[in-house]
Design an enzyme around this catalytic site. Structure first.
Site, PDB file in Angstrom:
ATOM      1  N   PHE A 135      32.261  -6.920   4.648  1.00  0.00           N
ATOM      2  CA  PHE A 135      32.269  -7.283   3.348  1.00  0.00           C
ATOM      3  C   PHE A 135      33.455  -8.040   2.618  1.00  0.00           C
ATOM      4  CE2 PHE A 135      32.024  -6.501  -1.195  1.00  0.00           C
ATOM      5  CZ  PHE A 135      30.573  -6.881  -1.796  1.00  0.00           C
ATOM      6  N   ASP A 220      41.342  -8.093   5.371  1.00  0.00           N
ATOM      7  CA  ASP A 220      40.919  -7.762   3.615  1.00  0.00           C
ATOM      8  C   ASP A 220      41.308  -6.219   3.502  1.00  0.00           C
ATOM      9  OD1 ASP A 220      39.464  -6.988   1.546  1.00  0.00           O
ATOM     10  OD2 ASP A 220      37.449  -8.148   2.003  1.00  0.00           O
ATOM     11  N   LYS A 249      41.037  -3.312  -5.256  1.00  0.00           N
ATOM     12  CA  LYS A 249      40.682  -2.048  -5.872  1.00  0.00           C
ATOM     13  C   LYS A 249      41.563  -1.089  -6.714  1.00  0.00           C
ATOM     14  CE  LYS A 249      35.988  -1.793  -3.877  1.00  0.00           C
ATOM     15  NZ  LYS A 249      35.722  -2.892  -2.909  1.00  0.00           N
TER      16      LYS A 249
HETATM   17  C1  LIG Z   1      35.086  -4.167  -2.908  1.00  0.00           C
HETATM   18  C2  LIG Z   1      35.443  -5.202  -1.813  1.00  0.00           C
HETATM   19  C3  LIG Z   1      35.587  -6.394  -2.112  1.00  0.00           C
HETATM   20  C4  LIG Z   1      35.389  -7.190  -3.314  1.00  0.00           C
HETATM   21  O1  LIG Z   1      36.031  -6.874  -4.538  1.00  0.00           O
HETATM   22  P1  LIG Z   1      35.547  -7.015  -5.974  1.00  0.00           P
HETATM   23  O2  LIG Z   1      36.572  -6.736  -6.848  1.00  0.00           O
HETATM   24  O3  LIG Z   1      34.425  -6.477  -6.335  1.00  0.00           O
HETATM   25  O4  LIG Z   1      35.549  -8.647  -6.076  1.00  0.00           O
HETATM   26  C5  LIG Z   1      36.113  -7.426  -0.987  1.00  0.00           C
HETATM   27  N1  LIG Z   1      36.371  -6.775   0.233  1.00  0.00           N
HETATM   28  C6  LIG Z   1      36.379  -5.466   0.392  1.00  0.00           C
HETATM   29  C7  LIG Z   1      36.954  -5.085   1.833  1.00  0.00           C
HETATM   30  C8  LIG Z   1      35.916  -4.563  -0.691  1.00  0.00           C
HETATM   31  O5  LIG Z   1      35.780  -3.383  -0.230  1.00  0.00           O
END
Ligand SMILES: *Cc1c(COP(=O)(O)O)cnc(C)c1O
Length: 398
Positions: A135, A220, A249
């Site tokens: 994700f 990520d 986050k």
């Molecule tokens: C939550 C998340 C995102 C997206 O972040 P947003 O602030 O909602 O755009 C991207 N990568 C990972 C691994 C995430 O957990």
């Protein structure tokens, strides 16, 4: 205008239909939140891994209050001190290079994808190998990098240039490398996809493959970063360094902020005008992030995440041994998943009925993301509330 029904009715009339909240939260303190009826919950959702220092940590609140009456925003047409100081902090803890600051995880990943493409442009390389079940966000490019058809459905045509390998299967990555490949992008611990950590062989193997083929490794860390897994960044568990990693986050103590960090060799790939953000590096958000870093360091929260995560997983394991519907506990530090038979949502709802908030990750994984200052007492409470839920579900004598 304050009951849950009234708020829910406003939401359904005026807020676009992208989430299905159940209760209205009005207050938070540490690991506790309070709903509109005054009921307290133990919050192991932590704003989806955002509240690393807990809700409304006094030092984060104070920093935000002070900055809010000094300078809230000024744009990137001017320097602002906290923007530069945060970039310095991130460089020192991370890769020693430079930062691009933005406002969310998707934007940070979007910046990483753009940086990789710009770096590969001269050699005609743009393809990024991402992982199934990953994700990376909801913008079109990050959605294209997300290996889950359910979130992509209906949005085609998506940007091209992404191919998907099997997470934890090095050969599947190697098989996709071609002359257009510029980078490999992955979460060291897949979050939304089901709280699945990379194996050492896999991540070290991907690093070696990237070195061999001159590819960038993009990690990520939007969910796994900022101490959650028991290290500042999850890649530090693996004895490797990515070329780029992203944060969001938990970075801003609850304020919206994202960051894309790159190693020194990439410091000068972006030039003025190549990328930008009106709010990126905003004084309020970066001040909150600096306060968040100070609190995490002063209170030893990275170590606490490692300790408490270990204890928590041991506690959860006793349930796995007791109930056939619970299959496995996995994760790192305080990024914890409980794999269940059937629907994770049912468990999330059952726990909520016992005043414990957590969330799902994929169909079959219940995900726990407590604030990093979580104590042994909080963990005991959590396990106790869960046991009440299991009593309700399976009867007390099983
Ligand atoms: C939550 C998340 C995102 C997206 O972040 P947003 O602030 O909602 O755009 C991207 N990568 C990972 C691994 C995430 O957990």
């Amino acid at each position: 205008m304050s009951t849950n029904e009234e708020i829910a009715s406003l939401y359904s009339q005026y807020v676009m239909n992208t989430y299905v909240p159940g209760i209205t939260l009005v207050k938070g303190k540490g690991c506790q939140v309070t709903d509109s009826a005054g009921t307290n919950y133990l919050d192991f959702t932590g704003g989806i891994a955002v509240q690393a220092t807990g809700h409304c940590h006094p030092k984060v609140v104070e920093a935000i209050q002070n900055q809010a009456q000094t300078l809230i925003h000024c744009s990137n047409l001017f320097y602002n001190p906290s923007h530069c100081l945060l970039a310095k902090k991130l460089s020192e803890l991370g890769l020693g290079g430079k930062a691009f600051l933005c406002n969310s995880g998707a934007e940070a990943n979007e910046a990483a994808i753009k940086l990789a493409r710009l770096w590969g442009h001269e050699s005609g390389r743009y393809e990024i190998i991402a992982m199934r079940n990953s994700f990376h966000g909801r913008t079109l490019a990050t959605l294209a990098a997300t290996g889950q058809s359910k979130v992509q459905k209906g949005y085609d045509p998506l940007p091209v240039g992404f191919r998907f390998a099997e997470f934890n299967d090095l050969e599947s990555v190697r098989a996709l490398v071609g002359e257009k490949t510029v980078a490999v992008m992955l979460e060291p611990v897949q979050g939304e996809g089901g709280v699945l950590p990379a194996t050492e062989e896999f991540l070290q193997g991907v690093r070696a493959l990237c070195d061999e083929k001159n590819l960038l490794l993009i990690c990520d860390e939007v969910q796994s970063g900022m101490g959650r897994t028991g290290k500042w960044f999850a890649w530090q568990h693996y004895g490797i360094r990515p070329d780029i990693f992203t944060l969001a986050k938990a970075l801003g103590g609850g304020l919206p902020i994202g960051a894309m960090l790159a190693s020194r060799k990439l410091s000068d790939v972006f030039t003025p005008g190549a990328h930008g953000s009106t709010f990126g590096g905003n004084p309020l958000a970066t001040t909150a992030a600096l306060a968040q870093f100070r609190v995490i360091e002063e209170e030893g929260l990275v170590e606490n995440a490692a300790d408490m995560g270990e204890k928590f997983r041991v506690g959860l394991q006793t349930f796995v041994e007791k109930y056939d519907d619970l299959l496995e506990v996995r994760g790192k530090g305080l990024l914890v998943g409980l794999v269940v038979k059937g629907s994770a949502k049912e468990f999330v709802n059952a726990f909520r009925d016992q005043y414990l908030l957590c969330c799902g990750a994929g169909e079959h994984v219940v995900r726990f993301l407590p604030p990093l200052p979580v104590t042994e007492k909080d963990l005991e409470d959590c396990l106790e509330y869960m046991s009440y839920a299991f009593d309700e579900m399976y009867g007390e004598d099983e």
